[in-house]
Enzyme design. Structure first.
Site, PDB file in Angstrom:
ATOM      1  N   SER A  23     -41.719  72.558  72.740  1.00  0.00           N
ATOM      2  CA  SER A  23     -40.359  73.000  72.419  1.00  0.00           C
ATOM      3  C   SER A  23     -39.384  71.885  72.758  1.00  0.00           C
ATOM      4  CB  SER A  23     -40.006  74.254  73.235  1.00  0.00           C
ATOM      5  OG  SER A  23     -38.638  74.557  73.133  1.00  0.00           O
ATOM      6  N   TYR A  37     -38.463  78.789  81.171  1.00  0.00           N
ATOM      7  CA  TYR A  37     -39.028  78.345  79.899  1.00  0.00           C
ATOM      8  C   TYR A  37     -38.989  76.821  79.773  1.00  0.00           C
ATOM      9  CZ  TYR A  37     -40.053  78.376  74.871  1.00  0.00           C
ATOM     10  OH  TYR A  37     -40.622  78.166  73.633  1.00  0.00           O
TER      11      TYR A  37
END
Length: 257
Positions: free
Chosen positions: A143, A156
């Site tokens: 990501s 995250y």
């Protein structure tokens, strides 16, 4: 004949979203797909759908945060299919979403267990199997959050940053033995996770309109491409779905300027 015909590919967190789209695309290209999820019922529903469409799929339960569950899943793959050619480490959660002091420590640790430890456990279990056949491919769902912090996403972002280094570690230790390790950033995709992000109202990503999000089928096509021989070009690297050359190779439309 598609290049993936007969290849055995394990997809974690495959019951929905990018995992489900990837599983369908892999099967469309001839792979024998191992659909894994914590819920065997959910995994079987997708596997049955793939089988009904003429593809090959095996459903197995797997909680990536539990070593025994991961080992049992890999043993099941070997028992049913005999080998593992590729692993797609897709299972991940975005929770807890919130500023650091407002988050639940137990939820934060759970994110580490699923997003980072889970990928490690899966890779650790499949690498010996791959080495028996001279190599294989491991794709870790990365990501942009791995490389820049976003408010409310401390868990995250931190776990994805760790996963990026894990991708490089696998390449360093096993690349010369034929293991291709790739980090793949799928962009902002219309999944259940994005629904949670929009509901949080935290950071600019939550403000993106749903119609601006990409279809899970797009990253699914890229992941299938990376599982092929062509993926060796990206060994040890972080790859972004927005890269023009990659999109051209896969057949996706260029990103609008």
């Amino acid at each position: 004949m598609p290049e993936l015909t007969g290849k055995v590919v394990v997809v974690t967190g495959a019951a929905r979203g990018i995992g489900a789209a990837t599983s369908r695309e892999l099967a469309r290209q001839g792979a024998r797909v191992v659909v894994t999820a914590r819920s065997l019922h959910a995994a079987k529903a997708l596997a049955d759908d793939i089988l009904a469409s003429g593809g090959e799929a095996l459903a197995l339960a797997c909680d990536v945060a539990e070593p025994a569950s991961v080992d049992a899943m890999v043993a099941g793959v070997r028992s049913h299919l005999g080998k593992i050619d590729a692993l797609v480490n897709n299972a991940a959660i975005v929770d807890p979403v919130g500023r650091i002091v407002d988050t639940d420590p137990v939820q934060w640790m759970r994110a580490v267990e699923i997003n980072l430890v889970g990928a490690y456990l899966a890779a650790r279990a499949v690498i010996p199997v791959m080495l028996e056949d001279g190599g294989g491919t491991i794709i870790n769902l990365s990501s942009g959050a791995a490389f820049r912090p976003l408010e409310g996403w401390s868990a995250y972002c931190s776990t994805k940053a760790g996963l990026a280094m894990f991708t490089r570690s696998v390449d360093l230790e096993y690349g010369s033995a034929g293991i291709v390790s790739i980090g793949f950033s799928p962009g902002v995709v219309d999944t259940d996770m994005q629904g949670k992000i929009r509901a949080s109202g935290i950071n600019p990503v939550s403000q993106l309109p749903r119609e601006s999000l990409s279809d899970p089928k797009d990253p699914g096509r890229v992941i299938a491409y990376l599982c092929s021989q062509a993926g060796r070009e990206y060994a040890g690297k972080e790859v972004d779905i927005r890269e023009a050359g990659l999109r051209l190779a896969v057949g996706l439309a260029p990103v609008a300027a």
